[in-house]
Design an enzyme around this catalytic site. Structure first.
Site, PDB file in Angstrom:
ATOM      1  CG  ASP A  36      -2.216   0.805   0.961  1.00 32.81           C
ATOM      2  OD1 ASP A  36      -3.270   0.185   0.744  1.00 32.81           O
ATOM      3  OD2 ASP A  36      -2.154   2.065   0.959  1.00 32.81           O
ATOM      4  CB  VAL A  63       0.339   0.396  -7.872  1.00 29.72           C
ATOM      5  CG1 VAL A  63       0.232  -0.526  -6.668  1.00 29.72           C
ATOM      6  CG2 VAL A  63      -0.869   1.332  -7.973  1.00 29.72           C
ATOM      7  CE1 TYR A 155     -12.736   3.672  -9.536  1.00 27.72           C
ATOM      8  CE2 TYR A 155     -14.767   2.993 -10.625  1.00 27.72           C
ATOM      9  CZ  TYR A 155     -13.784   2.777  -9.670  1.00 27.72           C
ATOM     10  OH  TYR A 155     -13.852   1.667  -8.846  1.00 27.72           O
ATOM     11  CE  LYS A 159     -11.199   0.450 -10.751  1.00 26.73           C
ATOM     12  NZ  LYS A 159     -10.240  -0.438 -10.070  1.00 26.73           N
TER      13      LYS A 159
END
Ligand SMILES: NC(=O)c1ccc[n+]([C@@H]2O[C@H](COP(=O)([O-])OP(=O)(O)OC[C@H]3O[C@@H](n4cnc5c(N)ncnc54)[C@H](O)[C@@H]3O)[C@@H](O)[C@H]2O)c1
Length: 254
Positions: A36, A63, A155, A159
């Site tokens: 994280d 990430v 978003y 996705k």
């Protein structure tokens, strides 16, 4: 103990779905690298689990940064000797902003965590899997990876991109022992919020009535998403590759 002798790496591990994935893999016998970007929350989680004797180690990493991805994967191989399962789960929301009002800064922030992040991790994990003779990737997409009315534009695009990434990897590497699948959660009881700042008023006013009218009234618990992810990573799903699995109480069926 279906993941005994296996090593799983989970991103976005300090909260919500990621924390539930970590707990699920540990309960099923895996050694886990919990990743994280929020150091304090990650350490609290990992120290608590280690105090209970769990085979878990923490790695603070963003990430979206290639060097951080290198070090999180190296943590798996240096601590536990191998990597069997990669769960690209870290993600952020986008304030429900529709395309014309999406700033370049918002677009880059959302795409870098939600899509670039999983791509970077897959790109570096696949050679490890190929050398070991196989491996498993489970990506966390979203209902917004399946339809246009569940979030803002950035978003939704990120996705949908995760869905494409999943299918492309399944296609290119399935015959070499790598399975790659994705879950698409509907609403889940987590702290994800709406991106930290004030939502886009018109975007929110357009999305929320649609969601309220179409989505099932019961939202998922993080453990229900983790159970689906563990299934896809397990031998029970040995011939499932490139699947995009809604875990949404039937929302996408409506
Ligand atoms: N909660 C929902 O309703 C819902 C629905 C569909 C999909 N999802 C997806 O599920 C995943 C997990 O979300 P959640 O609901 O558990 O949210 P959450 O906010 O509870 O947890 C997300 C975790 O990801 C971490 N994270 C964020 N950016 C990161 C980065 N750059 N590098 C590493 N870690 C980072 C956060 O610190 C946090 O611990 C996300 O990909 C999200 O898009 C959530």
């Amino acid at each position: 103990m279906r993941f005994e002798q296996q090593v799983a790496l989970v991103t976005g591990a300090a909260s919500g779905i990621g924390r539930a994935i970590v707990q699920r893999f540990l309960a099923d016998g895996a050694a886990v690298v919990a990743v994280d970007v929020v150091e304090a929350a990650l350490h609290t989680l990992v120290e608590g689990l280690q105090a209970d004797g769990a085979k878990v180690t923490g790695c603070v990493a963003n990430v979206a940064l290639d060097a951080d991805v290198t070090s999180m994967l190296a943590t798996a191989t240096s601590t536990f000797g191998r990597l069997d399962i990669l769960c690209n789960n870290a993600g952020i929301m986008d304030l429900m902003t529709p395309a014309a009002d999406v700033s370049l800064e918002l677009w880059e922030r959302v795409m870098s965590v939600n899509l670039y992040g999983p791509f970077l991790a897959c790109r570096q994990a696949i050679p490890i899997f190929l050398e070991q003779g196989g491996g498993n990737i489970v990506n966390t997409s979203s209902e917004a990876g399946l339809r246009g009315g569940a979030a803002g534009t950035a978003y939704t695009v990120s996705k949908h991109g995760v869905v494409g990434l999943t299918r492309s990897i399944a296609f290119h590497y399935g015959e070499r022992g790598i399975r790659c699948n994705a879950v698409c959660p509907g609403g889940v009881a987590t702290a994800i919020g709406i991106g930290g700042a004030a939502p886009h008023e018109a975007g929110l006013a357009r999305v929320m009535p649609f969601v309220q009218a179409s989505a099932p009234s019961r939202i998922s618990q993080p453990e229900e998403i983790a159970a689906a992810i563990a299934f896809l990573a397990s031998k029970d799903a040995s011939n499932i590759n490139g699947a995009i699995l809604p875990v949404d109480g039937g929302w996408f069926a409506a």
